[in-house]
Design an enzyme around this catalytic site. Structure first.
Site, PDB file in Angstrom:
ATOM      1  N   ASP A   8       0.883  -1.162   0.000  1.00  0.00           N
ATOM      2  CA  ASP A   8       0.000   0.000   0.000  1.00  0.00           C
ATOM      3  C   ASP A   8       0.923   1.214   0.000  1.00  0.00           C
ATOM      4  O   ASP A   8       1.441   1.605   1.042  1.00  0.00           O
ATOM      5  CB  ASP A   8      -0.896  -0.001   1.237  1.00  0.00           C
ATOM      6  CG  ASP A   8      -1.799   1.222   1.298  1.00  0.00           C
ATOM      7  OD1 ASP A   8      -2.240   1.686   0.232  1.00  0.00           O
ATOM      8  OD2 ASP A   8      -2.046   1.713   2.417  1.00  0.00           O
ATOM      9  N   GLU A  67      -1.468  -1.576  -4.743  1.00  0.00           N
ATOM     10  CA  GLU A  67      -2.697  -0.811  -4.951  1.00  0.00           C
ATOM     11  C   GLU A  67      -2.465   0.249  -6.030  1.00  0.00           C
ATOM     12  O   GLU A  67      -1.437   0.919  -6.056  1.00  0.00           O
ATOM     13  CB  GLU A  67      -3.115  -0.141  -3.641  1.00  0.00           C
ATOM     14  CG  GLU A  67      -4.479   0.482  -3.695  1.00  0.00           C
ATOM     15  CD  GLU A  67      -4.946   0.990  -2.344  1.00  0.00           C
ATOM     16  OE1 GLU A  67      -5.528   2.086  -2.307  1.00  0.00           O
ATOM     17  OE2 GLU A  67      -4.732   0.285  -1.337  1.00  0.00           O
ATOM     18  N   ASP A 139      -2.184   0.905   7.055  1.00  0.00           N
ATOM     19  CA  ASP A 139      -1.354   0.702   5.865  1.00  0.00           C
ATOM     20  C   ASP A 139      -0.998  -0.771   5.680  1.00  0.00           C
ATOM     21  O   ASP A 139      -1.039  -1.293   4.568  1.00  0.00           O
ATOM     22  CB  ASP A 139      -0.064   1.524   5.965  1.00  0.00           C
ATOM     23  CG  ASP A 139      -0.344   2.978   6.249  1.00  0.00           C
ATOM     24  OD1 ASP A 139      -1.119   3.582   5.488  1.00  0.00           O
ATOM     25  OD2 ASP A 139       0.208   3.511   7.236  1.00  0.00           O
TER      26      ASP A 139
END
Length: 179
Positions: A8, A67, A139
């Protein structure tokens, strides 16, 4: 058995999570976040690159799932996020990892069942799915969810390869079989 590194990305905090996929079973290996502080932006990108390179060398994942950038209201934030993603992707490619990208909506839908789930729901689901003693940080939870999303997609792709000739899985909403 495959190890999947989920990332992430962020210009100040980059979440990471590594899972191990053994058949249908998913096992937690490690999760956390790289805190890169307030220094010069180029130095922060180097820290992301170096930190992920170290993780890759230490834990030997086979694949990285990351992501995708979503559109921010603030163009400067979106550009910085894109550059952080670039540093992460370069770290993986530099270590000969194949990279797969998933949208935030795909990730949330894969692990919570709702593409507009809240961060707390993702955190909770990661602790349940991976049988963690503690709820992971936002996160890290997002990174683990990204890795699990790839594990689900990999399983779906292997299923598609085993279907009878002419039959396919629809990628449309509802996922019905069709000819």
């Amino acid at each position: 058995m495959a190890r999947i590194l989920g990332v992430d990305p962020g210009s100040r905090k980059t979440g990471f999570g590594i899972i191990e996929l053994d058949g249908k079973q998913i096992k937690h290996v490690i999760n956390g976040r790289l805190l890169v502080g307030d220094g010069e932006f180029a130095d922060r990108l180097k820290q992301i690159f170096d930190g992920l390179t170290d993780l890759i060398q230490r834990y030997q994942p086979d694949i990285m799932a990351i992501e995708q950038v979503f559109l921010h209201k603030n163009a400067d934030s979106a550009l910085k996020l894109g550059q952080a993603r670039g540093a992460a992707i370069c770290a993986a490619v530099n270590q000969q990892l194949k990279v797969h990208e998933y949208s935030a909506t795909q990730i949330k839908k894969a692990v919570v069942g709702n593409g507009h789930a809240k961060k707390e729901q993702v955190q909770y689901m990661m602790s349940v799915m991976l049988q963690l003693k503690e709820i992971p940080m936002e996160d890290a939870a997002d990174a683990l969810a990204c890795a699990i999303t790839h594990a689900n997609h990999a399983a779906l792709d292997s299923l598609t390869n085993k279907l009878p000739a002419g039959m396919r899985i629809s990628r449309r909403r509802g996922g019905r079989y069709s000819r």
